[in-house]
Design a protein around this motif. Structure first.
Motif, mmCIF file in Angstrom:
data_model
loop_
_atom_site.group_PDB
_atom_site.id
_atom_site.type_symbol
_atom_site.label_atom_id
_atom_site.label_comp_id
_atom_site.label_asym_id
_atom_site.label_seq_id
_atom_site.Cartn_x
_atom_site.Cartn_y
_atom_site.Cartn_z
ATOM 1 N N LEU A 1 76.908 15.975 4.513
ATOM 2 C CA LEU A 1 77.988 15.089 5.167
ATOM 3 C C LEU A 1 78.035 15.296 6.580
ATOM 4 C CD1 LEU A 1 80.847 15.770 2.385
ATOM 5 C CD2 LEU A 1 79.342 14.080 2.617
ATOM 6 N N LEU A 2 78.086 14.442 7.394
ATOM 7 C CA LEU A 2 78.089 14.432 8.738
ATOM 8 C C LEU A 2 79.155 14.088 9.163
ATOM 9 C CD1 LEU A 2 76.162 14.789 11.470
ATOM 10 C CD2 LEU A 2 75.938 12.264 11.417
ATOM 11 N N THR A 3 79.850 14.968 10.213
ATOM 12 C CA THR A 3 80.981 14.663 11.163
ATOM 13 C C THR A 3 80.419 14.680 12.531
ATOM 14 O OG1 THR A 3 82.575 15.811 9.748
ATOM 15 C CG2 THR A 3 83.237 15.330 11.846
ATOM 16 N N ASP A 4 80.319 13.445 13.261
ATOM 17 C CA ASP A 4 79.813 12.947 14.438
ATOM 18 C C ASP A 4 81.205 13.102 15.138
ATOM 19 O OD1 ASP A 4 78.716 12.273 16.968
ATOM 20 O OD2 ASP A 4 77.491 10.723 15.989
ATOM 21 N N LEU A 5 81.503 14.087 16.251
ATOM 22 C CA LEU A 5 82.542 13.810 16.898
ATOM 23 C C LEU A 5 82.687 12.748 17.928
ATOM 24 C CD1 LEU A 5 83.352 17.636 17.915
ATOM 25 C CD2 LEU A 5 84.345 16.090 16.005
ATOM 26 N N SER A 6 81.459 12.180 18.231
ATOM 27 C CA SER A 6 81.432 10.942 19.052
ATOM 28 C C SER A 6 82.126 9.874 18.657
ATOM 29 C CB SER A 6 79.853 10.639 19.637
ATOM 30 O OG SER A 6 79.206 10.136 18.538
ATOM 31 N N LYS A 7 82.086 9.855 17.225
ATOM 32 C CA LYS A 7 83.024 8.708 16.514
ATOM 33 C C LYS A 7 84.303 8.890 16.480
ATOM 34 C CE LYS A 7 78.686 7.421 15.189
ATOM 35 N NZ LYS A 7 78.098 6.205 15.819
ATOM 36 N N PHE A 8 84.920 9.859 17.072
ATOM 37 C CA PHE A 8 86.380 10.026 17.059
ATOM 38 C C PHE A 8 86.750 9.935 18.550
ATOM 39 C CE2 PHE A 8 85.301 12.359 13.474
ATOM 40 C CZ PHE A 8 86.127 12.159 12.425
ATOM 41 N N SER A 9 87.992 9.350 18.918
ATOM 42 C CA SER A 9 88.368 9.346 20.401
ATOM 43 C C SER A 9 89.139 10.591 20.353
ATOM 44 C CB SER A 9 89.216 8.126 20.539
ATOM 45 O OG SER A 9 90.412 8.131 19.851
ATOM 46 N N SER B 1 94.814 24.757 16.313
ATOM 47 C CA SER B 1 93.471 25.510 17.138
ATOM 48 C C SER B 1 92.152 24.431 16.607
ATOM 49 C CB SER B 1 93.277 26.736 16.128
ATOM 50 O OG SER B 1 93.397 26.451 14.788
ATOM 51 N N LEU B 2 92.420 23.742 15.415
ATOM 52 C CA LEU B 2 91.291 22.940 15.304
ATOM 53 C C LEU B 2 91.186 21.752 16.126
ATOM 54 C CD1 LEU B 2 88.765 22.513 13.144
ATOM 55 C CD2 LEU B 2 90.427 20.866 11.775
ATOM 56 N N GLU B 3 92.239 21.189 16.476
ATOM 57 C CA GLU B 3 92.387 19.972 17.202
ATOM 58 C C GLU B 3 91.778 20.391 18.635
ATOM 59 O OE1 GLU B 3 96.390 18.734 17.491
ATOM 60 O OE2 GLU B 3 96.527 17.950 15.604
ATOM 61 N N ILE B 4 92.249 21.576 19.239
ATOM 62 C CA ILE B 4 91.787 21.878 20.445
ATOM 63 C C ILE B 4 90.374 22.257 20.520
ATOM 64 C CG2 ILE B 4 91.980 23.957 22.359
ATOM 65 C CD1 ILE B 4 95.093 24.057 21.551
ATOM 66 N N TYR C 1 78.578 17.598 14.659
ATOM 67 C CA TYR C 1 77.559 17.321 15.470
ATOM 68 C C TYR C 1 78.389 16.985 16.797
ATOM 69 C CZ TYR C 1 74.176 14.745 18.161
ATOM 70 O OH TYR C 1 73.340 14.027 19.137
ATOM 71 N N HIS C 2 78.029 17.335 17.897
ATOM 72 C CA HIS C 2 78.640 16.957 19.257
ATOM 73 C C HIS C 2 77.740 16.633 20.251
ATOM 74 C CE1 HIS C 2 78.888 21.159 21.200
ATOM 75 N NE2 HIS C 2 78.646 21.432 19.938
ATOM 76 N N GLY C 3 76.637 16.161 20.034
ATOM 77 C CA GLY C 3 75.517 15.921 21.117
ATOM 78 C C GLY C 3 75.599 14.576 21.676
ATOM 79 N N LYS C 4 74.873 14.297 22.823
ATOM 80 C CA LYS C 4 74.842 13.067 23.339
ATOM 81 C C LYS C 4 74.168 11.994 22.842
ATOM 82 C CE LYS C 4 75.583 15.017 27.963
ATOM 83 N NZ LYS C 4 74.961 15.179 29.550
ATOM 84 N N GLU C 5 72.958 12.441 22.263
ATOM 85 C CA GLU C 5 72.400 11.192 21.734
ATOM 86 C C GLU C 5 72.709 10.628 20.199
ATOM 87 O OE1 GLU C 5 70.314 15.069 21.042
ATOM 88 O OE2 GLU C 5 71.124 14.341 22.681
ATOM 89 N N MET D 1 84.824 20.929 22.026
ATOM 90 C CA MET D 1 83.365 20.538 21.573
ATOM 91 C C MET D 1 83.032 19.077 21.888
ATOM 92 S SD MET D 1 83.220 22.897 18.266
ATOM 93 C CE MET D 1 81.356 22.886 17.816
ATOM 94 N N ARG D 2 83.864 18.298 21.715
ATOM 95 C CA ARG D 2 83.514 16.708 21.655
ATOM 96 C C ARG D 2 83.277 16.396 23.345
ATOM 97 N NH1 ARG D 2 85.482 12.123 23.673
ATOM 98 N NH2 ARG D 2 85.056 10.245 22.330
ATOM 99 N N ASN D 3 83.833 16.915 24.418
ATOM 100 C CA ASN D 3 83.635 16.938 25.652
ATOM 101 C C ASN D 3 82.884 17.794 26.393
ATOM 102 O OD1 ASN D 3 85.664 14.561 26.135
ATOM 103 N ND2 ASN D 3 86.680 15.849 24.784
ATOM 104 N N ILE D 4 82.189 19.120 25.798
ATOM 105 C CA ILE D 4 81.794 19.968 26.440
ATOM 106 C C ILE D 4 80.483 19.863 27.233
ATOM 107 C CG2 ILE D 4 80.201 20.766 24.538
ATOM 108 C CD1 ILE D 4 82.327 23.278 26.562
ATOM 109 N N LEU D 5 79.905 18.610 26.536
ATOM 110 C CA LEU D 5 78.802 18.232 27.377
ATOM 111 C C LEU D 5 78.941 17.229 28.384
ATOM 112 C CD1 LEU D 5 76.163 17.933 24.312
ATOM 113 C CD2 LEU D 5 76.420 19.782 26.009
ATOM 114 N N ASN D 6 80.175 16.738 28.637
ATOM 115 C CA ASN D 6 80.513 15.889 29.737
ATOM 116 C C ASN D 6 81.592 16.621 30.738
ATOM 117 O OD1 ASN D 6 81.467 13.886 31.494
ATOM 118 N ND2 ASN D 6 81.720 12.432 29.902
ATOM 119 N N GLU D 7 81.159 17.484 31.580
ATOM 120 C CA GLU D 7 82.079 18.388 32.374
ATOM 121 C C GLU D 7 83.087 17.888 33.026
ATOM 122 O OE1 GLU D 7 80.335 21.584 34.302
ATOM 123 O OE2 GLU D 7 78.882 22.314 32.934
ATOM 124 N N LYS D 8 82.702 16.886 33.713
ATOM 125 C CA LYS D 8 83.728 15.865 34.360
ATOM 126 C C LYS D 8 84.805 15.752 33.747
ATOM 127 C CE LYS D 8 80.834 14.295 38.241
ATOM 128 N NZ LYS D 8 80.208 13.277 39.055
#
Length: 322
Positions: A151-159, A172-175, A119-123, A180-187
């Protein structure tokens, strides 16, 4: 017709690489489960368990793996979400049934399936048991509710730094996870894009790396408003070969965009469909969301909102996507 979802496409391309899946399991799976897996037996299941009803919900990434203890074979179901779902168990249960039905048809014994959600959403994603959704029932009836976990992996839980240096090892997985973690925050994504891609400086000199980089460019083009020219120039600063490939890819994407008119017609059509759906379902109150919806220009997000209008129980579920 299958809805094109760039998040799902990029997720599928990333997790189709077996080495990425192994690295992901090492970094995210509970130790008590991971230590039982024989990773040398990890195999992609190329059978598709998606029918027309499931096409809009699932990416269809399935692996099988043997366990150490009893030669037990298990299935790993990988699913991706860019927005929170009210009751993910319902969608997952449909998929689990498809897998088990296929086993029955092939006269194979049923094997456990571990659903894995990236999961990599905002909410905020709230993990609940399936039985928690059956509010107010007497305990005597709980045994009639099918209980299973995911099993949930929420990317917002990782810096970003944790993804880059601590949790995962495969470039390739790191990139992919950083993007994906930042795709909804374009700036934030545009500011850090060179830093993210720098990880692949040597990788982009290989054929596999160039193929992956092309996937990244297409994902950024389809999911953000970042100019593809800026993306290519960033790549050129890192890799000569990557820059050459990026220039060619950008030209194809721009040409395709011209042919499709950047699918402006589709965007307007989706907005009209959402407006009709909101009015039919929620009346005047529903139409109050249109001002925010009309400011959205990404097809994927509009498609998600359209789907949410159809299945939502209240307007709050739609507002979460805005």
């Amino acid at each position: 017709m299958e809805i094109f979802n760039p998040h799902d496409k990029f997720f599928k391309e990333t997790f189709s690489i077996r080495e990425n899946v192994i690295d992901f399991l090492k970094g995210t799976f509970p130790e008590e489960i991971f230590k039982k897996l024989v990773l040398s037996t990890l195999t992609r299941d190329n059978n598709s368990y998606i029918d027309e009803e499931l096409k809009e919900h699932f990416s269809d990434i399935v692996y099988t793996c043997f366990c150490k203890d009893k030669e037990l074979k298990i299935t790993l179901l990988f699913e991706h979400k860019s927005y929170s779902v009210t009751c993910p168990h319902l969608q997952l249960l449909k998929y689990l049934l498809k897998i088990w039905e296929a086993s029955i048809k092939q006269t194979e014994k049923l094997i456990p399936v571990i659903p894995v959600i990236l999961y990599h959403g905002k909410e905020l994603w709230k993990v609940r048991r399936f039985s928690d959704y059956f509010e107010g029932i007497d305990e005597i009836f709980c045994r009639f509710v099918p209980e299973f976990e995911y099993l949930l992996t929420d990317l917002s839980k990782f810096s970003n730094e944790e993804i880059k240096q601590k949790v995962f090892k495969k470039v390739s997985l790191e990139i992919a996870l950083l993007v994906m973690r930042n795709i909804l925050n374009e700036k934030e994504l545009e500011k850090n894009l060179k830093d993210f891609l720098e990880i692949g400086r040597q990788y982009f000199e290989e054929e596999e790396g160039l193929k992956f980089l092309e996937s990244v460019i297409r994902y950024l083009y389809s999911s953000t408003e970042i100019e593809v020219g800026k993306v290519v120039n960033t790549i050129k600063e890192i890799s000569e070969k990557g820059g050459e490939m990026g220039t060619t890819t950008a030209a194809k994407l721009i040409e395709k965009g011209k042919i499709e008119g950047k699918i402006e017609g589709k965007i307007e059509g989706l907005k009209e469909a959402i407006e009709i759906g909101l009015e039919l379902k929620y009346g005047v109150e529903g139409l109050k969301l249109l001002e925010r919806i009309n400011n959205i220009s990404l097809v994927e997000k509009l498609e998600a909102i359209k789907e949410a209008v159809k299945i939502s129980k209240n307007m709050e579920e739609i507002e979460k996507l805005l």
